[in-house]
Design a protein around this motif. Structure first.
Motif, PDB file in Angstrom:
ATOM      1  N   THR A 174      -4.760  -5.852  -1.328  1.00 30.15           N
ATOM      2  CA  THR A 174      -4.280  -5.950   0.051  1.00 30.15           C
ATOM      3  C   THR A 174      -5.419  -6.202   1.026  1.00 30.15           C
ATOM      4  O   THR A 174      -5.217  -6.808   2.076  1.00 30.15           O
TER       5      THR A 174
ATOM      6  N   GLY B  42      -0.683  -1.552  -4.310  1.00 26.37           N
ATOM      7  CA  GLY B  42      -1.799  -1.999  -3.490  1.00 26.37           C
ATOM      8  C   GLY B  42      -2.210  -3.435  -3.736  1.00 26.37           C
ATOM      9  O   GLY B  42      -3.305  -3.839  -3.342  1.00 26.37           O
TER      10      GLY B  42
ATOM     11  N   ASP C 268       0.817  -1.212   0.000  1.00 28.96           N
ATOM     12  CA  ASP C 268       0.000   0.000   0.000  1.00 28.96           C
ATOM     13  C   ASP C 268       0.851   1.264   0.000  1.00 28.96           C
ATOM     14  O   ASP C 268       0.563   2.227  -0.726  1.00 28.96           O
TER      15      ASP C 268
END
Length: 445
Positions: free
Chosen positions: A290, A64, A59
């Motif tokens: 994620t 991500g 992130d």
């Protein structure tokens, strides 16, 4: 001419004029979508805290997402050019960089369901940590290439199907079969000496590379006159204080296990021997957001990544398994064997790879609901076929300037299949009768 799937699945002898360029956690690879880091996860075994730190890194520094590799490792993509120091600090804090000089050689796969199901096979997971520690402590092992692979198989034949360089398989409760390259050149060692014996086999390979005057990265690349022998391996083990005898030929090990004999984790609930259960899921095309990754890591605080771009979550109470699996399905993960994504893989393709000729992930998403079938399929953006399967037959789709070339073992290739014809052509290939009868019953259903 593109290789057939069966040819592409084998390493062939090669003369190397340089060291390997495999990316690592510290050696980042420049891609079209930013830099890429590959984090080795020995045996695919991660605790929840380390998994969450990987998500934080994805992130904060990347795009991500967490990508799974065909060796049960993790890749982070979309990294900035100057993030190397911060990434290394994050990974070190997660315990994922125990030996920076060895971080690319910690390539260990192990049977993901070892000790978790009811087959009663020996649990080889303790070998993983021991072999990893021995690797990291060996100065010689730092000379291994980032492609050299150890396979610790509990006897089901899953990871020995991956053409590893050094293989370990238990034989009963007190012995293990070890071979480097050719399974006919195996030795028997005690189970307690098995990890040390595996390291010795890797060091034997490095000596053979020096004697041959090559830069071979894999055991299969050694010249025939320098091939590793079981007799010589037994001698080296004896010199290292490890008792070993040359094994009697195992006829079942003369080649990689057949497709039918390989027991890879099916999506779903895996009942355990002690009343607990594990969850086995797949990430579509090996890529997780994620949020999905954190959800998996938070279920029991442990995950095992598989070489088939899957995730096993161990240690759930039996009654909690079904609700947890339903939640993962809602999160977009593959939780059932009849999913159209059950055995579909792809390379990065466009826009992440400069060599790719197509956005293979988007093309796969566009047709897979209409192209179901029992045979696995791999989408490649170019003739390099990065990330292709091993140890089984599959349908091979390779992007070209004129469309996709479609290969399946035993058939004439179809050249330049346009996008509007891909779904029916692929569905037909995935039901090829001459290979389907060799597939596991669970895949045929």
């Amino acid at each position: 001419m593109p290789q057939s799937p069966s040819a592409a699945s084998r390493d062939e002898p090669a003369i190397r004029d340089r060291g390997d360029a495999c990316p690592g956690a510290l050696r980042l690879h420049a891609a079209d979508d930013g830099f890429l880091a590959r984090v080795r996860i020995p045996g695919g075994m991660l605790d929840g805290a380390a998994a969450r730190l990987l998500a934080d890194a994805a992130d904060r520094l990347g795009d991500g997402h967490v990508d799974l590799t065909s060796r049960g490792n993790v890749q982070l993509r979309g990294l900035g050019e100057s993030c190397g120091g911060e990434l290394a600090e994050l990974l070190a804090g997660a315990g994922l960089l125990p030996a920076p000089t060895h971080e690319r050689v910690r390539n260990i796969v192990s049977s993901p369901l070892a000790g978790l199901d009811r087959l009663g096979l020996p649990d080889v997971s303790p070998w993983v940590a021991e072999l990893d520690a021995l690797l990291c402590a060996s100065g010689a092992a730092a000379g291994l290439s980032g492609r050299f692979l150890f396979a610790l198989d509990d006897g089901r034949g899953d990871v020995t199907s991956l053409a590893a360089d050094v293989n370990l398989v238990p034989e009963g409760d007190v012995r293990a079969r070890l071979w480097a390259g050719d399974p006919r050149e195996a030795v028997l060692v005690s189970s307690q000496d098995a990890p040390r014996a595996a390291l010795t086999a890797a060091e034997y390979f490095l000596d053979a590379v020096r004697e041959a005057g090559t830069r071979a990265w894999r055991v299969a690349e050694l010249p025939p006159e320098h091939a590793l022998s079981g007799a010589r391996l037994a001698e080296r083990l004896a010199d290292a204080g490890v008792g070993a005898v040359v094994a009697a030929p195992d006829l079942s090990a003369r080649s990689a296990p057949s497709v039918r004999s390989v027991r890879t984790p099916e999506p779903g609930i895996v009942p355990g021997p002690d009343g607990t259960a594990s969850l086995s899921v797949l990430a579509p095309l090996g890529r997780l957001a994620t949020a999905q990754w954190r959800r998996l890591a938070g279920l029991t605080g442990r995950v095992r990544l598989t070489p088939w771009r899957g995730i096993v979550v161990p240690g759930l109470p039996g009654h909690a398994a079904a609700p947890a699996l339903a939640g993962l399905a809602e999160a977009g993960l593959v939780t059932a064997p009849d999913s159209p994504w059950r055995s579909v893989t792809a390379c990065t393709g466009k826009p992440g790879c400069a060599k790719a000729l197509a956005d293979v992930r988007a093309d796969a998403r566009a047709v897979m609901e209409r192209a179901r079938g029992p045979l696995a399929v791999h989408w490649s953006g170019c003739e390099r076929r990065c990330g292709h399967p091993r140890g089984s037959a599959w349908v091979d789709l390779v992007a070209t300037p004129a469309g996709y070339d479609l290969h399946v073992e035993g058939r004439e290739p179809r050249r330049g299949v346009p996008q509007h014809e891909l779904a029916p052509a692929l569905a037909d290939a995935r039901h090829a009768d001459h290979v389907r009868h060799n597939l596991p019953d669970s895949v045929q259903k």
